[in-house]
Scaffold this active site. Structure first.
Site: not given
Ligand code: ADE
Length: 235
Positions: A12, A196
């Site tokens: 990041e 995601d």
């Molecule tokens: N950061 C990126 N995706 C995530 C997720 N599914 N749960 C928690 N933090 C995240």
């Protein structure tokens, strides 16, 4: 004006660091801080490591030891809102802790006495973000981001977080940064690009899209720094 830019993971902050000039690094409390200049502005960049405790520590150090006047967070998040797709940017208008629970004492989820369920981010920084987005012809969505010490890969948990906090995305650091900046009365901004959908495929998608989404977020943060001046931190 000194600008803190924070991420949680190396991926990041790498796209940030490679754009800095005159970089010097130092280690404090087992974490590395990168001081340098971007667009001739003084910046300090660090990744905290994952989760609320590390994030709170790094945010505190950026404000207290490095004396930063404003904090910008850049990173990735899991989508809750259906209209958020991988690579989309989401600006937090407020942050809550979805795993904070003293409901046994009659309090709402995410609340502890003398705290707030949802901590708002700085309005001036959000306005600046929308101006930058307009200039870059980028769609910038905004909403509540929920934070917890939990990687969510579970549709039921995701639905619960949505229902309980009206959150549009979730991640693992934003609310910790919000608590610290709020206590120190320092303006802060939390930007995430979706990696995601916090569903059954989240682990695989996260690994696949972490770097590309982190770069989308970092590039936008750098564009914001280009547009920042002292007025952004004057109250
Ligand atoms: N950061 C990126 N995706 C995530 C997720 N599914 N749960 C928690 N933090 C995240």
């Amino acid at each position: 004006m000194k600008i803190a830019i924070m991420g949680a993971m190396p991926e990041e902050i790498e796209p940030l660091i490679e754009n800095l000039d005159k970089v010097t690094t130092s280690v404090y409390a087992a974490n590395r801080y990168y001081e340098g200049r971007y667009d001739d502005k003084e910046v300090v960049v660090a990744y905290s490591k994952i989760g609320k405790v590390f994030a709170a520590m790094t945010a505190t150090i950026l404000l207290e030891r490095f004396d930063c006047d404003v904090l910008l967070f850049s990173g990735v998040a899991g989508a809750i809102a259906e209209d958020l797709k991988i690579g989309d940017l989401i600006v937090a208008d407020g942050l809550c802790q979805h795993d904070l629970d003293i409901t046994a004492f009659g309090h709402p989820y995410g609340y502890v006495p003398e705290g707030e369920v949802c901590i708002p981010t700085d309005a001036k920084l959000r306005t600046l973000a929308h101006q930058v987005a307009q200039k870059k012809k980028i769609v910038l969505k905004e909403g509540i981001i929920a934070t917890g010490d939990q990687f969510v890969a579970d549709p039921a948990r995701k639905a619960w977080v949505k229902e309980t906090f009206d959150a549009v995305a979730l991640e693992m650091e934003g609310a910790a940064v919000a608590v610290v900046c709020n206590a120190f009365e320092t303006p802060f901004f939390i930007l995430r690009a979706i990696s995601d959908a916090a569903d059954m495929d989240a682990g695989f998608d996260f690994d696949t899209f972490l770097a590309s989404s982190a770069k989308i977020s970092a590039d936008f943060i750098l564009s914001m720094v280009e547009e920042m001046d002292e007025a952004i931190v004057s109250r």
